[in-house]
Scaffold this active site. Structure first.
Site, PDB file in Angstrom:
ATOM      1  N   GLY A 527      -3.179   5.623  -7.371  1.00  0.00           N
ATOM      2  CA  GLY A 527      -3.999   6.800  -7.186  1.00  0.00           C
ATOM      3  C   GLY A 527      -3.210   8.066  -6.966  1.00  0.00           C
ATOM      4  N   VAL A 531       4.908   5.288 -11.099  1.00  0.00           N
ATOM      5  CA  VAL A 531       6.202   4.772 -10.660  1.00  0.00           C
ATOM      6  C   VAL A 531       7.042   4.477 -11.894  1.00  0.00           C
ATOM      7  CG1 VAL A 531       7.411   2.994  -9.351  1.00  0.00           C
ATOM      8  CG2 VAL A 531       5.159   3.785  -8.596  1.00  0.00           C
ATOM      9  N   ASP A 642      -3.391  -0.295   4.039  1.00  0.00           N
ATOM     10  CA  ASP A 642      -3.628  -0.523   2.601  1.00  0.00           C
ATOM     11  C   ASP A 642      -2.828  -1.724   2.102  1.00  0.00           C
ATOM     12  OD1 ASP A 642      -4.896  -0.041   0.219  1.00  0.00           O
ATOM     13  OD2 ASP A 642      -3.427   1.408  -0.494  1.00  0.00           O
TER      14      ASP A 642
END
Length: 841
Positions: A527, A531, A642
């Site tokens: 989000g 990467v 998370d």
């Protein structure tokens, strides 16, 4: 003188017997002292003689079932079957109330089906009752409901019966087709209500989606033709903490209408017509090629009125032109022009469209289209937006953050698809380009001066703070590889100076290492951005997390992640090598881990075979050790918030490392919990108290760990779970099997040979039990990570029996300042709406 009747006369006895049988057959209740047998043809009839419950067989079949049908309608249609997958093979079956349950016994007095009520003793007499709506209830003498057939539908939805998720009782009501028209056993097709933030129905053929209804738009499910044109039917849709359900009722007397899923996989609305003495099909779905799921691929839409059916959305072109010419649009479409994500993009309005698949959506029911458009433009991941509710001119906002798929023309609502300015045909944009070209040369010198002045100031600043720079010729190669190592500081929102003992790496060095952030170097996308894999000039391989310029993660979240990871040193936590704050960019540089993320192995059909039980057990232990360090052994207590499979990375030895601390929070040693308005994280891993009330603690991380543990054992995702006709998600699936003593049936069968070793079998069952303890509904019932480590490491430590898991059923309304470390479609709290719609006559 009045004559005295002869009570022994055979005609009188026969008359009394007839009256008794008539009374018994027409009774709508059934007590523990009574029984129904196949051979007697006895039945239970509802008070108004609308429905009838009894044994039946089909045609010349020798299989017998207990079912419900309309008594008032001459053409028999079975609306519910109890023992559909466990038929009786003899005409000597019996229905009794035994141990407070309705039970079907075969000729040998063995139970073949039961209501299976467990939990709590019912000492008072139990009575079964058939209502006029076709619902069978099991009650005690205090009128307390113990069980009802409406909670376990077969292939038919009756009036007042609910379809969908019951959060309170932890199960999902679905329709499952008959195997054939002559075989009531469970068929291949099922209809399920997907309880996402924007709920819709799916028809599945086994585990693959065949049809999607479109989301509930305030009036009906947008693509189900005919549902809004039946004047005597009132549709009800409810989404709350307690339930996400769909039902209907009929507001006209003596009308009988049902919704059924037939053995061919068609969902149909049937209404009994007295005049014709037959069932009339009012509508059915799927009805044509365009109803097939994803028939035109990504960014394509289907239109049955065009020659090729499949068409590309404006601004897109076919991915495979040759296949497209052959009327095969399954490959979908691709953009003609890349989005700029700098505020210059626009939107194409597509009228009367079936809205795309809602898997990756964000919903805010408090704002209108204007604000919705602004939010979409600010989010680089946004691909389209629309109204969430079409009543009264439209209201609410739904934003798509993934690819647009499974759309069709005809009978939907307006959809606004994001396009590059060049694809909009906007004259204003063209004029702006011309103006920009004419003044481009004029500002070139100014830009050059600013760059020169900026570099001079930067050099002076570096000298002032005594930053050691390698004294060498600043060629292009050396400049791009320059790494400035120093102790730097920044100003936080609270105007405090924070010091970071980390290398600051120049933007040019990272651009060169990643081949100018080439698409070929992409490792993954979340989000907050992409990467990339990179290689510095000294040969060191790195992973670069480049935050999107439009990302909702601001400098504060970025520096939060830097500050946290800089202080963490543990073998099971990802290692941060440096950071970059330059040219308006924010980037994190991590150690490169060869085996990528855990989800890329666990949920991949090919790679998952490499994860034998020993590797999975080692990964579970590694994650637990990393989480224990965060909660207890690090210099500051950290709540991750998370934890999920995609945030666990694997090195070349498959050692797990917890990553992505953008949403993490630091706790004081005396703190136990905190509260936030900004509920962030990933749907499927969030604890109930966090998803619903914003309360997070170490126990919310423990819940996420429990979900992850059960995913590792089963090889199945908790989110988007379609594997069972009785389970919404993985947690309910595992819980049901555990209660039934079938825990080993949830284990991933691909590469776990749990039958070869008693020790391994015990180890797996122990891990399942630990996972269920971690996902218990109440936070205070869950263990802390130190206890989890003890339970994982000892075969002799006693483990308590788990209580019912917590289930997270919805997602949070979109907030202006909400953020997530995953794609936005994964955010979760509970969206509460209740809608009743009455169609015009």
């Amino acid at each position: 003188m009045r004559s005295v009747p002869n009570y022994h006369h055979p005609y009188f006895i026969f008359f009394i017997l007839i009256l008794f049988l008539a009374f018994f057959v027409s009774a709508n209740t059934f007590s523990a002292t009574e029984s129904l047998t196949i051979s007697s043809n006895k039945t239970i009839i509802s008070p108004s003689q609308i429905f009838e419950l009894g044994f039946f067989n089909i045609a010349t079949s020798s299989r017998w079932y207990l079912g419900i049908w309309y008594k008032i309608i001459p053409i028999r249609i079975y609306v519910w079957v109890a023992n559909r997958d466990n038929p009786l093979f003899s005409s000597n079956g019996t229905l009794k109330i035994s141990n407070n349950n309705l039970v079907i016994f075969d000729q040998s007095d063995r139970p073949v089906w039961s209501t299976n009520i467990t939990g709590g003793d019912v000492r008072s007499p139990v009575v079964a009752e058939l209502l006029d709506n076709g619902n069978v209830l099991l009650r005690d003498s205090n009128n307390r409901l113990l069980w009802q057939s409406f909670d376990f539908p077969t292939d038919t939805l009756l009036e007042e019966m609910k379809l969908g998720w019951d959060h309170k009782n932890g199960f999902n009501r679905i329709l499952r087709s008959w195997k054939t028209t002559e075989d009531p056993s469970s068929g291949d097709f099922s209809t399920k209500l997907e309880t996402s933030e924007f709920p819709e129905f799916y028809i599945c053929n086994r585990e693959s989606i065949r049809y999607r209804s479109g989301p509930w738009n305030g009036i009906g499910f947008s693509s189900v033709a005919g549902t809004n044109q039946v004047g005597y039917i009132v549709y009800n849709f409810t989404a709350s903490k307690e339930e996400v359900t769909y039902s209907y009722r009929i507001n006209k007397p003596n009308i009988y209408s049902i919704l059924s899923l037939n053995s061919a996989g068609f969902l149909q609305r049937l209404t009994w017509m007295d005049a014709a003495q037959s069932w009339k099909q009012l509508w059915y779905t799927p009805k044509d090629l365009c109803d097939n799921y994803k028939v035109c691929g990504n960014y394509g839409y289907c239109d049955s009125n065009t020659i090729r059916n499949c068409n590309c959305i404006k601004g897109f072109k076919p991915m495979n032109e040759q296949a497209w010419d052959l009327r095969d649009g399954s490959a979908g479409c691709m953009r003609k022009t890349r989005l700029s994500c700098e505020g210059r993009d626009g939107f194409a309005r597509l009228k009367r469209m079936k809205l795309p698949d809602t898997t990756s959506t964000i919903v805010d029911r408090e704002i209108g289209l204007k604000v919705c458009k602004e939010r979409c433009l600010k989010d680089c991941n946004c691909t389209a937006f629309a109204n969430a509710d079409i009543r009264n001119g439209g209201s609410g906002c739904v934003i798509w953050t993934g690819e647009i798929l499974d759309t069709r023309a005809e009978g939907g609502q307006d959809l606004y698809v994001r396009l590059a300015a060049a694809d909009l045909g906007d004259k204003r944009i063209k004029n702006e380009k011309m103006i920009g070209s004419s003044i481009g040369m004029s500002i070139l010198l100014l830009i050059s001066f600013i760059i020169f002045h900026f570099r001079k100031r930067k050099q002076k600043r570096s000298i002032a703070i005594q930053t050691p720079i390698v004294d060498q010729v600043r060629s292009q190669d050396s400049l791009m590889n320059e790494v400035v190592v120093s102790s730097r500081s920044y100003k936080s929102k609270e105007n405090k100076t924070e010091y970071l003992d980390l290398p600051l790496i120049e933007w040019e060095a990272l651009a060169m290492a990643t081949n100018n952030f080439s698409k070929d170097n992409t490792l993954g996308q979340g989000g907050f951005g992409i990467v990339y894999k990179g290689r510095l000039l000294d040969g060191k391989v790195i992973a670069v997390k480049r935050l999107s310029k439009m990302s909702s993660q601001g400098t504060n979240e970025f520096m939060n992640e830097v500050r946290l990871i800089a202080k963490l040193q543990h073998i099971n936590l990802v290692r941060l090598l440096g950071c970059c704050v330059d040219k308006g960019e924010k980037m994190l540089i991590y150690e490169f881990l060869e085996n990528l993320s855990l989800d890329s192995h666990l949920f991949d059909k090919t790679r998952r075979s490499n994860l034998n039980w020993q590797k999975r057990f080692d990964i579970i232990n590694g994650i637990a050790r990393g989480l224990l360090y965060l909660h207890q052994d690090s210099r500051c207590r950290i709540i991750h918030r998370d934890l999920k499979a995609s945030n666990v990375l694997l090195d070349k030895n498959m050692t797990p490392k917890i990553s992505d601390f953008g949403m993490a929070r630091i706790f004081g040693r005396e703190e136990t919990e905190a509260n936030t308005r900004r509920v962030v994280g990933t749907y499927g891993y969030m604890s109930p108290e966090y998803a619903m009330d914003g309360i997070f603690s170490m126990k919310s991380d423990v819940f996420s760990f429990g979900v992850l543990l059960l995913e590792i054992i089963s090889g199945k995702r908790n989110k988007g779970f379609y594997n069972s006709n009785r389970d919404l998600n993985l947690l309910s699936f595992v819980w049901r099997h555990w209660k039934e003593g079938k825990g080993l049936e949830i284990v991933d069968p691909i590469n776990i040979d749990f039958s070869s070793s008693t020790l391994r079998t015990h180890e797996i069952l122990r891990c399942i039990q630990i996972g269920l303890l971690c996902v218990q509904e109440r936070a205070e019932d869950r263990p802390v990570m130190s206890s989890v480590m003890v339970m994982l490491g000892s075969e002799t430590t006693a483990i308590t029996q788990p209580k019912r898991p917590g289930f997270c059923i919805g997602r949070s309304p979109l907030e202006a300042d909400s953020t997530s470390s995953t794609q936005r479609g994964d955010e979760c709290t509970v969206n509460q709406i209740t809608v009743s719609v009455i169609d015009a006559r």
